[in-house]
Scaffold this active site. Structure first.
Site, PDB file in Angstrom:
ATOM      1  N   GLY A   1      -1.520  -2.706   6.256  1.00 35.77           N
ATOM      2  CA  GLY A   1      -2.373  -3.795   6.709  1.00 35.77           C
ATOM      3  C   GLY A   1      -3.142  -3.461   7.974  1.00 35.77           C
TER       4      GLY A   1
ATOM      5  N   THR B   1       0.832  -1.202   0.000  1.00 43.04           N
ATOM      6  CA  THR B   1       0.000   0.000   0.000  1.00 43.04           C
ATOM      7  C   THR B   1       0.874   1.262   0.000  1.00 43.04           C
ATOM      8  OG1 THR B   1      -1.629  -1.198   1.285  1.00 43.04           O
ATOM      9  CG2 THR B   1      -1.806   1.193   1.301  1.00 43.04           C
TER      10      THR B   1
END
Length: 570
Positions: free
Chosen positions: A462, A379
């Site tokens: 996460g 990400t």
């Protein structure tokens, strides 16, 4: 990967924030960045500069965010790309409102729960064709641009296209994760050909730090998108290439799945934490977990306890356990199960659930407070703010770093593996179903005060993300840190809560508490006496970027010291 090392302050027995060795006063790895007109904070210096160039040439914060995000897909493929999903929160200075966009894609319509069961699977594998879902990023770019863009999409994508053709030097943290991914993903068709270099002796590797990297295939893909719009990706030649690739490689994603994709404008939700309204997007993301954590912590005088005290770490950890029990039980695609979001983030619910928190003992197990009743139906984070007051909080990801490993020939990107986040268990809100959005970890955040924008921020990583969001707010509001200090202060990560994905077992042993370097041994020993299992782990503490409105005019920026990023303005 390098880990931020922090010296202990000498001002209190349990102090843990970074401190000057002579004065004992807090410091950060670098100063906050101040600018009078506009600001960008991304995980790559070149992407930050692209965002500033776009705004200097008349583009809005949304234009700049799209341009920087496209560049990050090229420069940081270890975290994101056009094969992934995107979520955003935008402060619109004209309407003086926050708007949210859920750019997550759905599972293939031809793939069923029965197919996983036929294969004897109890969890969706992390790589290959099975976890692939429709990528929502390109659609999200165009939806955001239609509403808030000033420059053409061709202009916004031009910098990424140029760097893809001409090359750019790879940064240190990105190179580390890239080379770690190569042995895992090289088995999947198209990956080695497009994302490795010849390491000699028949070996393939990722680029080393400082090596030039080009991706002409991605340049061609972005050029087609710039010229043909979103439909060039979802309904044109690109979509047909994707369809043929998955048919040839045991996959289920189809042209029809791509053509049917739509993202969704959504209303952000908030809770007030000591006078600050903290905003997140509702499920299928996990943002409301941060709001639940803050609600549970609000009754406690964290400022009096002090940063790094046993009380600070213990209370945060216990609040996280309670919030994550609900996260595992209730966060899912609202088209299939509508989580009781208003109740979950209410103060009343926090008071009820807060009775589970003990000051003296770590909880070994936590049950969800809401039992679902089913209805039918890695990400990057970056933020940009422009001279007109528009602010964009944007997060985008392939999941598990470089994603599934599935890289269609000639396209220059890797598909996400978000489908791994489904549960292969009938009756669960997040159970796999055709055409369904999985539980999502990526979440942007925003804070307003008295109805005015105050902070656009995020922490990628996460399950660390809602934990990181809550910690940043605590560091700013409770502990009085500045914007850079709030990100540099050592972080807490609790691991082991019941997860909303897979067949994961329920927490029964209190889980594991990871503390970054900088927490005192007095605190560690006190936590162990309360029943916490404390570890020191390298690397799982996320990546932070933030922009704050300067009350004197302009903006303040901060960037993650654990990554390659940069905050800059003009």
């Amino acid at each position: 990967m390098r880990t931020l090392l922090l010296t202990l302050a000498l001002t209190t027995p349990f102090a843990a924030q970074a401190a000057d060795r002579v004065t004992g006063q807090p410091f950060a790895t670098r100063s906050e960045v101040y600018a009078p007109h506009a600001m960008a904070a991304t995980s790559h210096p070149l992407a930050t500069q692209i965002a500033l160039d776009v705004m200097k040439s008349g583009g809005s914060a949304v234009d700049a965010a799209i341009a920087a995000n496209a560049a990050l897909g090229l420069m940081e493929p270890t975290g994101n790309g056009v094969g992934g999903d995107l979520f955003a929160i935008v402060w619109d200075p004209r309407s003086k409102k926050l708007l949210g966009y859920n750019g997550s894609g759905r599972s293939p319509k031809s793939l069923t729960l029965a197919e996983f069961q036929r294969r004897g699977l109890t969890d969706i594998p992390p790589h290959g064709p099975l976890p692939v879902t429709v990528p929502g990023t390109v659609d999200a770019w165009f939806a955001l641009h239609e509403r808030f863009g000033r420059k053409s999409m061709g202009e916004n994508l031009a910098p990424a296209i140029a760097y893809a053709r001409e090359g750019h030097p790879v940064h240190e943290v990105i190179s580390y994760y890239w080379n770690r991914s190569v042995p895992v993903l090289s088995k999947w068709p198209g990956y080695s050909e497009q994302f490795t270099v010849d390491g000699g002796a028949g070996q393939r590797r990722g680029p080393r730090t400082g090596e030039m990297w080009k991706n002409p295939n991605l340049a061609n893909t972005l050029t087609k998108i710039a010229q043909g719009g979103r439909d060039a990706f979802y309904k044109g030649e690109i979509a047909r290439t994707i369809d043929a690739y998955f048919k040839a490689n045991g996959g289920f994603l189809s042209y029809e799945d791509l053509a049917a994709h739509t993202g969704q404008w959504v209303e952000p939700v908030s809770t007030n934490y000591r006078g600050y309204d903290v905003w997140e997007l509702p499920p299928n993301g996990q943002g409301i977990a941060a709001l639940q954590i803050l609600n549970l912590l609000e009754p406690y005088d964290l400022k009096r306890y002090g940063f790094g005290s046993p009380e600070h770490v213990h209370l945060f950890t216990e609040a996280k356990k309670i919030a994550f029990a609900d996260r595992a039980a209730s966060y899912a695609d609202p088209d299939f199960y509508r989580a009781p979001t208003a109740r979950l983030i209410s103060k009343e619910y926090a008071r009820e659930r807060g009775k589970l928190m003990s000051m003296d003992k770590a909880a070994s197990a936590v049950e969800p407070g809401v039992i679902p009743e089913l209805n039918e139906g890695d990400t990057i984070y970056m933020t940009v703010a422009d001279a007109d007051g528009m602010m964009v909080s944007l997060i985008q990801s392939n999941y598990r770093g470089m994603g599934s490993g599935m890289a269609p020939p000639g396209l220059g990107f890797i598909f996400q593996d978000r489908g791994e986040q489904f549960v292969l268990k009938p009756g669960h809100p997040n159970s796999f179903a055709p055409g369904k959005r999985p539980f999502h970890t990526i979440i942007p955040a925003f804070v307003t005060r008295d109805g005015k924008p105050w902070l656009s921020f995020g922490v990628m990583g996460g399950a660390m993300q809602p934990q990181g969001h809550a910690q940043i707010v605590m560091n700013l509001v409770d502990f009085g840190m500045n914007l850079q200090e709030a990100g540099d202060a050592p972080r807490i990560q609790h691991d082991g809560s019941t997860e909303p994905a897979g067949q994961g077992t329920a927490m029964s042993d209190s889980g594991e508490l990871d503390l970054e370097s900088g927490f005192s041994y007095e605190t560690v020993r006190a936590l162990m006496r309360k029943g916490h299992s404390v570890r020191f782990a390298d690397g799982p503490y996320g990546g932070y970027q933030a922009i704050m409105v300067n009350p004197n005019g302009g903006y303040i920026g901060a960037s993650e010291s654990r990554k390659d990023g940069q905050a800059a303005g003009y």
